[in-house]
Write a protein that holds these residues in place. Structure first.
Motif, PDB file in Angstrom:
ATOM      1  N   CYS A   1     -23.586   7.450   5.039  1.00  0.00           N
ATOM      2  CA  CYS A   1     -23.046   6.086   4.922  1.00  0.00           C
ATOM      3  C   CYS A   1     -23.061   5.608   3.476  1.00  0.00           C
ATOM      4  N   ASP A   2     -24.030   6.104   2.695  1.00  0.00           N
ATOM      5  CA  ASP A   2     -24.107   5.665   1.297  1.00  0.00           C
ATOM      6  C   ASP A   2     -22.963   6.222   0.472  1.00  0.00           C
ATOM      7  N   GLN A   3     -22.635   7.493   0.707  1.00  0.00           N
ATOM      8  CA  GLN A   3     -21.631   8.096  -0.161  1.00  0.00           C
ATOM      9  C   GLN A   3     -20.221   7.941   0.371  1.00  0.00           C
ATOM     10  N   PHE A   4     -20.074   7.615   1.661  1.00  0.00           N
ATOM     11  CA  PHE A   4     -18.734   7.672   2.237  1.00  0.00           C
ATOM     12  C   PHE A   4     -17.784   6.561   1.770  1.00  0.00           C
ATOM     13  N   PRO A   5     -18.204   5.281   1.692  1.00  0.00           N
ATOM     14  CA  PRO A   5     -17.224   4.255   1.285  1.00  0.00           C
ATOM     15  C   PRO A   5     -16.565   4.549  -0.057  1.00  0.00           C
ATOM     16  N   ALA A   6     -17.325   5.146  -0.987  1.00  0.00           N
ATOM     17  CA  ALA A   6     -16.718   5.505  -2.274  1.00  0.00           C
ATOM     18  C   ALA A   6     -15.618   6.537  -2.091  1.00  0.00           C
ATOM     19  N   LYS A   7     -15.806   7.414  -1.092  1.00  0.00           N
ATOM     20  CA  LYS A   7     -14.778   8.441  -0.845  1.00  0.00           C
ATOM     21  C   LYS A   7     -13.517   7.802  -0.278  1.00  0.00           C
ATOM     22  N   VAL A   8     -13.696   6.773   0.567  1.00  0.00           N
ATOM     23  CA  VAL A   8     -12.506   6.102   1.107  1.00  0.00           C
ATOM     24  C   VAL A   8     -11.729   5.456  -0.032  1.00  0.00           C
ATOM     25  N   ASP A   9     -12.459   4.863  -0.988  1.00  0.00           N
ATOM     26  CA  ASP A   9     -11.774   4.294  -2.151  1.00  0.00           C
ATOM     27  C   ASP A   9     -11.006   5.370  -2.905  1.00  0.00           C
ATOM     28  N   GLU A  10     -11.601   6.565  -2.926  1.00  0.00           N
ATOM     29  CA  GLU A  10     -10.953   7.676  -3.612  1.00  0.00           C
ATOM     30  C   GLU A  10      -9.635   8.041  -2.931  1.00  0.00           C
ATOM     31  N   TYR A  11      -9.634   8.044  -1.589  1.00  0.00           N
ATOM     32  CA  TYR A  11      -8.381   8.335  -0.883  1.00  0.00           C
ATOM     33  C   TYR A  11      -7.357   7.259  -1.189  1.00  0.00           C
ATOM     34  N   GLU A  12      -7.855   6.028  -1.291  1.00  0.00           N
ATOM     35  CA  GLU A  12      -6.940   4.938  -1.574  1.00  0.00           C
ATOM     36  C   GLU A  12      -6.320   5.107  -2.958  1.00  0.00           C
ATOM     37  N   GLU A  13      -7.152   5.597  -3.892  1.00  0.00           N
ATOM     38  CA  GLU A  13      -6.623   5.868  -5.233  1.00  0.00           C
ATOM     39  C   GLU A  13      -5.569   6.967  -5.189  1.00  0.00           C
ATOM     40  N   LEU A  14      -5.877   7.994  -4.397  1.00  0.00           N
ATOM     41  CA  LEU A  14      -4.974   9.138  -4.334  1.00  0.00           C
ATOM     42  C   LEU A  14      -3.676   8.796  -3.630  1.00  0.00           C
ATOM     43  N   LEU A  15      -3.779   8.069  -2.500  1.00  0.00           N
ATOM     44  CA  LEU A  15      -2.593   7.857  -1.666  1.00  0.00           C
ATOM     45  C   LEU A  15      -2.097   6.419  -1.719  1.00  0.00           C
ATOM     46  N   GLY A  16      -2.965   5.488  -1.318  1.00  0.00           N
ATOM     47  CA  GLY A  16      -2.525   4.102  -1.179  1.00  0.00           C
ATOM     48  C   GLY A  16      -2.060   3.506  -2.495  1.00  0.00           C
ATOM     49  N   GLY A  17      -2.649   3.976  -3.598  1.00  0.00           N
ATOM     50  CA  GLY A  17      -2.229   3.466  -4.893  1.00  0.00           C
ATOM     51  C   GLY A  17      -1.027   4.199  -5.452  1.00  0.00           C
ATOM     52  N   ASN A  18      -0.696   5.285  -4.781  1.00  0.00           N
ATOM     53  CA  ASN A  18       0.381   6.121  -5.285  1.00  0.00           C
ATOM     54  C   ASN A  18       1.725   5.568  -4.835  1.00  0.00           C
ATOM     55  N   ARG A  19       2.614   5.370  -5.775  1.00  0.00           N
ATOM     56  CA  ARG A  19       3.893   4.725  -5.461  1.00  0.00           C
ATOM     57  C   ARG A  19       4.766   5.608  -4.559  1.00  0.00           C
ATOM     58  N   ILE A  20       4.661   6.933  -4.751  1.00  0.00           N
ATOM     59  CA  ILE A  20       5.476   7.813  -3.903  1.00  0.00           C
ATOM     60  C   ILE A  20       5.075   7.645  -2.438  1.00  0.00           C
ATOM     61  N   TRP A  21       3.783   7.639  -2.220  1.00  0.00           N
ATOM     62  CA  TRP A  21       3.254   7.485  -0.854  1.00  0.00           C
ATOM     63  C   TRP A  21       3.684   6.154  -0.244  1.00  0.00           C
ATOM     64  N   ARG A  22       3.567   5.094  -1.016  1.00  0.00           N
ATOM     65  CA  ARG A  22       3.888   3.753  -0.486  1.00  0.00           C
ATOM     66  C   ARG A  22       5.366   3.644  -0.141  1.00  0.00           C
ATOM     67  N   GLU A  23       6.195   4.096  -1.068  1.00  0.00           N
ATOM     68  CA  GLU A  23       7.634   3.935  -0.830  1.00  0.00           C
ATOM     69  C   GLU A  23       8.129   4.880   0.263  1.00  0.00           C
ATOM     70  N   ARG A  24       7.429   6.000   0.391  1.00  0.00           N
ATOM     71  CA  ARG A  24       7.819   6.971   1.423  1.00  0.00           C
ATOM     72  C   ARG A  24       7.547   6.408   2.816  1.00  0.00           C
ATOM     73  N   LEU A  25       6.489   5.633   2.953  1.00  0.00           N
ATOM     74  CA  LEU A  25       6.052   5.214   4.285  1.00  0.00           C
ATOM     75  C   LEU A  25       6.464   3.796   4.645  1.00  0.00           C
ATOM     76  N   ARG A  26       6.799   2.999   3.653  1.00  0.00           N
ATOM     77  CA  ARG A  26       7.106   1.604   3.960  1.00  0.00           C
ATOM     78  C   ARG A  26       8.383   1.510   4.796  1.00  0.00           C
ATOM     79  N   GLY A  27       8.274   0.793   5.901  1.00  0.00           N
ATOM     80  CA  GLY A  27       9.444   0.566   6.748  1.00  0.00           C
ATOM     81  C   GLY A  27       9.827   1.744   7.624  1.00  0.00           C
ATOM     82  N   VAL A  28       8.994   2.791   7.633  1.00  0.00           N
ATOM     83  CA  VAL A  28       9.291   3.951   8.483  1.00  0.00           C
ATOM     84  C   VAL A  28       8.578   3.782   9.821  1.00  0.00           C
TER      85      VAL A  28
END
Lengths: 368, 151
Positions: A178-205
């Motif tokens: 539990c201590d280390q996991f939330p930081a990893k979720v932020d990491e996924y968000e950096e990799l995907l959710g912050g990535n413009r390709i990912w956002r534009e690919r999925l928005r409205g689909v």
């Protein structure tokens, strides 16, 4: 296959060996160029007749089989089945067992969402996150292995409580995760959710609004991404969920991107629940006082729980013998899959892959 | 303006790439080199079955009560025994365990009243034939012998 009067229509079989149908799902796509006109799901390639098997097994013997329906959330399946039989027998698991059940099911929710995230990203074309999510999932699976001796098809719970007492160092291992996991979720968000390709690919689909969700009976993260804060853990708490403080993450537009955000937030909330549960595991017995041979009284019981993929229900009819007279499972994947046609209509073929990924299906559960 | 610069300089993509580069640190490698480096499975791991003998007398602990065979959801355990006229007890003759149908649920292990049947920590139970997965009493008593490929 019938020929269509429309010469532009192309009928295409997607699956059952297509890598991004997540198992053995066959979809017959009717296409006009790249546009999908309609889809038809052909399921049953993985049908094992689990509900019929239940009629030929005792209540205790059937418990390992439920793990094999949604094998990514075996613990949740086990919990649903145990709760249903316990309701039939009018018995309740002791508080200690309930707390451990909550910890393990929430960890399982994290593990299930992690695998969903990795494979969904892989379908879209982002390969890196899969390795990171599998690494974190491994930590959860290690906890399962240490607790009950198996990683995937865990058979962790028994009717009336638990079979295994907690092992030495359980709390430390879960807390460390539990201590280390939330930081990893932020990491996924950096990799995907912050990535413009990912956002534009999925928005409205694959947009599914709240009214359509309700019409199809769609539950789980898909319903919550459409803005309906419906979570069985809050709506009808089971196994002591009313003691824990957590939020039900929702989004409003109900597209693939929102479902991604809802599931990420759910992982964070699960960590919150696990932390609270681990901090005060009650002492006491882990097994309720039940007869060695389980013979529930004549009657029927339906119990539904919030599995990682949605509402997972077990309906059991008892005729007073040691075997269930009839057992029916309401699998979330199966019901959610029915909305595929609605979502895919008018989309591109490449979007169908994204839509299947976002439903988060497990074919073991769809076909049973 | 800030948003424009972010987009123009591809900052969001670089942030993702930075995550990837952070993981190039060799201390973060979690891969196990499997055949040469064996994973340490947990103490409760449910793997290949074993029929335990008494450590001193080397006689089987099994009392032929048949409870494991009754508990098994797949009915894959067959216990053969004869009644001993002198001791009035059942003596174990054969014990067959069909691993090809086993799902390692652990119900047989839980049912055993004398801890004779045990699911061990061995996980390398592949076989080239289906018959090779049907273990008789001798195979069960000897227990699994994992192959060591390399130091």
């Amino acid at each position: 296959m019938t020929t269509s009067p429309d010469a532009n229509e192309l009928v295409l079989n997607m699956g059952p060996q297509h890598p991004s149908t997540h198992g053995v799902l066959r979809i017959v796509l009717k296409l006009d160029g790249e546009r999908v006109k309609s889809t038809e799901c052909i399921i049953g390639y993985l049908h094992r007749g689990v509900e019929k098997i239940a009629e030929n097994r005792t209540y205790v013997q059937f418990a390992p089989y439920v793990d094999r329906m949604d094998y990514l959330a075996a613990v949740s399946n086990g919990l649903g089945y145990c709760l249903a039989v316990e309701k039939l027998m009018n018995s309740v698991a002791p508080p200690r067992a309930q707390a451990v059940r909550v910890i393990l099911t929430e960890l399982n929710r994290i593990a299930s969402h992690l695998l969903w995230l990795g494979t969904h990203a892989l379908d879209i074309g982002a390969i890196t996150p899969l390795f990171y999510t599998l690494r974190e999932r491994e930590e959860v699976l290690k906890i399962f292995e240490n607790y009950c001796g198996a990683r995937l098809t865990t058979h962790a719970f028994r009717i009336g409580g638990l079979q295994y007492e907690l092992y030495e160092g359980f709390e430390q291992q879960v807390n460390a995760f539990c201590d280390q996991f939330p930081a990893k979720v932020d990491e996924y968000e950096e990799l995907l959710g912050g990535n413009r390709i990912w956002r534009e690919r999925l928005r409205g689909v694959g947009v599914l609004d709240a009214a359509t969700c309700k019409r199809y009976g769609v539950t789980g993260p898909m319903l919550r991404a459409a803005g309906v804060p419906w979570d069985l853990r809050k709506a009808q708490p089971y196994s002591g969920y009313e003691q824990y403080e957590f939020e039900v993450p929702t989004r409003s537009s109900g597209d693939t991107l929102d479902r991604y955000f809802v599931r990420l937030d759910e992982m964070r909330q699960s960590v919150r629940i696990v932390r609270q549960a681990v901090a005060n595991i009650p002492t006491g017995p882990i097994m309720a006082k039940i007869a060695k041979v389980i013979k529930p009284p004549v009657g029927e019981a339906y119990v539904s729980i919030e599995a990682p993929k949605g509402e997972l229900g077990y309906f059991i009819v008892s005729d007073g013998s040691t075997h269930p007279y009839r057992l029916r499972v309401r699998p979330p994947s199966f019901v959610n899959l029915q909305a595929l046609d609605h979502m895919a209509k008018g989309a591109l073929v490449a979007d169908v892959v994204a839509i299947i990924g976002t439903i988060d299906i497990v074919l073991g559960e769809v076909d049973r | 303006m800030k948003q424009f610069l972010r987009r123009f300089l591809l900052l969001d993509l670089l942030e993702g790439l930075w995550v990837t580069f952070r993981h190039q640190d060799t201390r973060l490698i979690t891969t196990e080199q499997y055949p040469s480096q064996r994973p340490a499975v947990s103490e409760r791991y449910r793997g290949a079955p074993r029929l335990n003998n008494h450590p001193e007398t080397n006689e089987t602990l099994c009392i032929s009560c048949n409870l494991c065979a009754v508990a098994c959801p797949e009915n894959l355990i067959v216990v053969g025994s004869v009644r001993n006229a002198e001791t009035k007890r059942k003596d174990l003759v054969t014990f067959t365990y069909d691993l090809s149908r086993c799902m390692f649920c652990g119900l047989c292990e839980d049912a055993c009243p004398v801890d004779a049947l045990e699911l061990t920590q061995d996980f390398e139970i592949a076989s080239y034939t289906r018959e090779g997965l049907i273990w008789d009493r001798q195979a069960l008593e000897e227990g699994p012998r994992p192959t060591q490929y390399r130091q």
